[in-house]
Scaffold this motif. Structure first.
Motif, mmCIF file in Angstrom:
data_model
loop_
_atom_site.group_PDB
_atom_site.id
_atom_site.type_symbol
_atom_site.label_atom_id
_atom_site.label_comp_id
_atom_site.label_asym_id
_atom_site.label_seq_id
_atom_site.Cartn_x
_atom_site.Cartn_y
_atom_site.Cartn_z
ATOM 1 N N THR A 101 0.754 -1.263 0.093
ATOM 2 C CA THR A 101 -0.063 0.064 -0.018
ATOM 3 C C THR A 101 0.749 1.100 0.097
ATOM 4 O O THR A 101 0.311 2.350 -0.140
ATOM 5 C CB THR A 101 -0.817 0.080 1.110
ATOM 6 N N CYS A 102 2.189 1.038 0.306
ATOM 7 C CA CYS A 102 3.176 2.208 0.172
ATOM 8 C C CYS A 102 3.207 2.679 -1.371
ATOM 9 O O CYS A 102 3.043 1.932 -2.155
ATOM 10 C CB CYS A 102 4.522 2.117 0.913
ATOM 11 N N LEU A 103 3.992 3.815 -1.511
ATOM 12 C CA LEU A 103 4.411 4.102 -2.822
ATOM 13 C C LEU A 103 5.637 3.366 -3.273
ATOM 14 O O LEU A 103 6.197 2.816 -2.490
ATOM 15 C CB LEU A 103 4.705 5.767 -2.982
ATOM 16 N N ALA B 82 2.799 15.709 0.978
ATOM 17 C CA ALA B 82 3.274 15.539 -0.373
ATOM 18 C C ALA B 82 3.054 16.734 -1.213
ATOM 19 O O ALA B 82 4.049 17.289 -1.849
ATOM 20 C CB ALA B 82 3.070 14.337 -1.107
ATOM 21 N N LYS C 185 9.486 6.240 -6.265
ATOM 22 C CA LYS C 185 8.978 7.682 -5.835
ATOM 23 C C LYS C 185 9.752 8.105 -4.886
ATOM 24 O O LYS C 185 9.637 9.434 -4.342
ATOM 25 C CB LYS C 185 7.465 7.423 -5.097
ATOM 26 N N ASN D 33 0.257 7.124 6.390
ATOM 27 C CA ASN D 33 -0.285 7.284 5.315
ATOM 28 C C ASN D 33 -0.798 8.754 5.060
ATOM 29 O O ASN D 33 -0.885 9.273 3.829
ATOM 30 C CB ASN D 33 -1.412 6.510 4.979
ATOM 31 N N ARG D 34 -1.407 9.214 6.113
ATOM 32 C CA ARG D 34 -2.028 10.354 5.934
ATOM 33 C C ARG D 34 -1.007 11.738 5.690
ATOM 34 O O ARG D 34 -1.190 12.777 5.094
ATOM 35 C CB ARG D 34 -2.897 10.991 7.125
ATOM 36 N N GLN E 226 -8.351 5.839 11.364
ATOM 37 C CA GLN E 226 -6.936 6.222 11.124
ATOM 38 C C GLN E 226 -6.163 6.407 12.827
ATOM 39 O O GLN E 226 -5.803 7.469 12.903
ATOM 40 C CB GLN E 226 -6.996 7.498 10.378
ATOM 41 N N GLN F 260 1.716 11.182 4.210
ATOM 42 C CA GLN F 260 2.114 11.091 2.819
ATOM 43 C C GLN F 260 1.127 11.749 1.879
ATOM 44 O O GLN F 260 1.730 12.557 1.055
ATOM 45 C CB GLN F 260 2.279 9.708 2.510
ATOM 46 N N LYS F 261 -0.089 11.244 1.867
ATOM 47 C CA LYS F 261 -1.002 11.936 1.085
ATOM 48 C C LYS F 261 -1.349 13.586 1.156
ATOM 49 O O LYS F 261 -1.632 14.279 0.319
ATOM 50 C CB LYS F 261 -2.362 10.991 1.421
ATOM 51 N N GLN F 262 -1.341 14.009 2.493
ATOM 52 C CA GLN F 262 -1.600 15.466 2.676
ATOM 53 C C GLN F 262 -0.498 16.457 2.668
ATOM 54 O O GLN F 262 -0.642 17.334 2.377
ATOM 55 C CB GLN F 262 -2.405 15.619 3.977
#
Length: 585
Positions: A263-265, A484, A269, A477-478, A469, A480-482
């Motif tokens: 589930t990681c990049l 980046a 990346k 994960n949050r 979460q 990373q997504k928010q």
């Protein structure tokens, strides 16, 4: 390996003995931070004090290489603005010490600027009186002096200014906060291991069945011919704060398939994306000027004695592509300290072709005839020893604008992981003044993620989100997504914000600087005449700490689209007038 644990700094006690009550508590989770610069130290403070981790701080430099002492190779001055202060204000004592040891400034002003002409016969113009650093703080205090803030410490009332502080002083006040934290003994401890160079980062399972990340490090002081001493460190959470050439990031980028969760990049990346700006690859090294040195001020005039809290721009006589120099001195609190000035040039500049002290002194004497550099007996303004050191110094280079799309990974169980902060995920030249501030904001955002908060706003998640979460995997994960997208926007700002402030002297540089200046001036004028409907340049927008970097670039992009539309419309009108064309024919 307890024997490998060194003191954080010569005067700093890193570990404390806890009482019986603490001994009965469940073992704390472990964190390992690679890199003990300002961002690594700040991350250690957050993890130990806010999340109760026992933190090991891994540093490749030897124990003798203290970062709290002045070093001419790292004589950087930070301007800690409101973004960076979001981190410092989490530790009121540290923030207060920063206020006391720094020079306050507001926006681009806030200090006195003196421009010194090259011609020794020309009088030095009167300094541009904005507001001196200390006066800026007093003025803000007076404006905010009401019943609600009279009892606040001065650092709180001066919170809407930036603070100029040398790098080693910034590290020192953070180290003092660590010392106080460890002495209190109420949460996780912070311990430093020096001379340890990271080699690999992989998830693993201990003999007791605990899921951890294993960091393998070698003795950084051993030569390649010696048998390498390897040490393994285990942690629930690993943080890469080891700079633009991050070994932690490199380990993630080269990790075999299946090392981390699917589930990681993808590992690719974590290969940094690089862009060249006009300031990329400029060479820089530091010349040390004496404290309170005097500037001759024309015939029959008393010399001007410099003051540490003021800014000085000293022009050279030469203006050619390979000879132009300018000495810039930024404000600092200690008026008795050495004044470092950065020499920033293109790599083909004459100064890089000189490698001995006497020749360098002679070159500077011809470039800056206003000063007394030339006396060979050492009685000149700068000692022979300093000229020799400066001539032989290789200095460093500004990096390209680069960022890593990948910020974090975790294992398949979601119980251990790695996150990156600071220059390991973004690096750029210092022209936009956001380097240390962006790094400190990375730490703030990581803190928010680990606290189960929204990374961008710091607000609490709703109940459904909190249920989904609450694990380390979800928090990373949050992050990373928010975070980046914010890093990508920061790099765009670094590329276009203020890349010509070093007045690069190549002829192409000069032409492009004129175009950049015209673009900035046009946006400022349109912003005024439209009463703010058209946004100002991105470098001005970035001074508004309430805006994220994404918001800054979106507003700047909106203005760019509008300007392009206006140009296309004007061209079409000209064509229509000339040829009588219609849009609908």
């Amino acid at each position: 390996d307890i024997s490998s644990m060194k003191t954080l700094l010569p005067f700093l006690l890193l570990t404390t003995t806890h009482g019986t009550a603490n001994a009965l508590q469940q073992p704390r989770q472990k964190a390992l931070v690679v890199g003990s610069g300002p961002i690594g130290v700040a991350t250690s403070l957050i993890l130990a004090s806010k999340h109760n981790f026992d933190v090991t701080l891994l540093e490749s430099s030897p124990a003798s290489a203290t970062q709290t002492k002045y070093d001419p190779t790292k004589a950087f001055l930070y301007n800690v603005n409101m973004r960076g202060q979001r981190l410092t204000k989490l530790f009121p004592g540290m923030h207060q010490r920063m206020v006391e040891r720094s020079v306050a400034s507001k926006g681009f002003g806030g200090t006195t600027l003196t421009i010194v002409p090259a011609d020794p016969e020309e009088l030095i113009p009167e300094a541009k009186q904005n507001v001196p650093g200390a006066a800026a703080k007093e003025k803000i205090d007076d404006n905010n002096d009401n019943n609600s803030n009279k009892s606040m410490p001065s650092g709180e009332k001066a919170g809407n200014v930036g603070f100029w502080i040398p790098r080693h002083e910034m590290v020192k006040l953070m180290v003092e906060e660590i010392e106080q934290h460890n002495q209190n003994g109420v949460s996780g401890t912070i311990t430093l291991c020096t001379g340890q160079e990271c080699m690999s980062v992989v998830p693993s399972t201990t003999d007791q069945g605990e899921i951890v990340t294993v960091v393998t490090a070698k003795d950084a002081q051993q030569s390649s011919k010696e048998t390498t001493t390897v040490t393994e460190y285990t942690a629930n959470l690993v943080i890469g704060a080891d700079g633009m050439n991050s070994k932690v990031r490199s380990c993630l980028a080269t990790a075999p398939s299946g090392t981390w969760s699917t589930t990681c990049l993808h590992p690719s990346k974590f290969q940094p994306k690089k862009y060249t700006s006009p300031a990329s690859y400029l060479r820089i090294k530091v010349l040390q000027l004496p404290p309170q040195f005097q500037i001759p001020n024309g015939p029959n005039q008393p010399p001007l004695t410099t003051f540490s809290e003021n800014i000085y721009a000293i022009k050279s006589k030469f203006t050619g592509p390979q000879s132009f120099l300018s000495l810039g001195l930024l404000p600092m609190k200690d008026n008795s300290a050495v004044r470092p000035t950065n020499i920033i040039t293109r790599p083909d500049h004459d100064v890089w072709k000189i490698h001995d002290g006497p020749s360098m002194r002679e070159y500077f004497q011809s470039s800056f005839p206003r000063f007394n550099f030339q006396k060979e007996d050492g009685s000149g303004m700068i000692s022979n020893e300093e000229w020799e050191r400066f001539a032989k110094a290789e200095g460093t280079r500004f990096p390209p604008c680069q960022y890593s799309p990948g910020l974090a990974v975790w294992d398949e169980t979601g119980r251990t992981g790695v996150a990156l902060v600071g220059d390991s995920i973004h690096a750029f030249s210092p022209d936009i003044g956001q380097g240390v501030n962006a790094g400190l904001m990375d730490v703030v955002c990581l803190d928010r993620a680990l606290s189960g908060l929204d990374v961008v706003s710091g607000k609490e998640l709703n109940e459904k989100q909190q249920e989904q979460q609450s694990t380390l995997e979800a928090n990373l994960n949050r992050y990373q997504k928010q975070h980046a997208p914010e890093i990508a926007a920061l790099i765009r700002l670094a590329r276009f914000g203020a890349p010509y402030q070093y007045r690069q002297p190549h002829r192409a540089d000069r032409a492009l600087r004129l175009l950049w200046t015209a673009n900035v001036a046009m946006r400022l004028i349109l912003n005024k005449v439209t009463f703010g409907l058209i946004q100002p340049p991105c470098i001005i927008l970035s001074q508004n700490e309430k805006l994220t970097f994404r918001q800054v670039m979106r507003r700047a992009d909106g203005t760019t689209v509008l300007l392009k539309t206006m140009v296309v419309a004007w061209i079409w009108l000209c064509v229509k007038k000339r040829f009588g064309l219609s849009l609908f024919t």
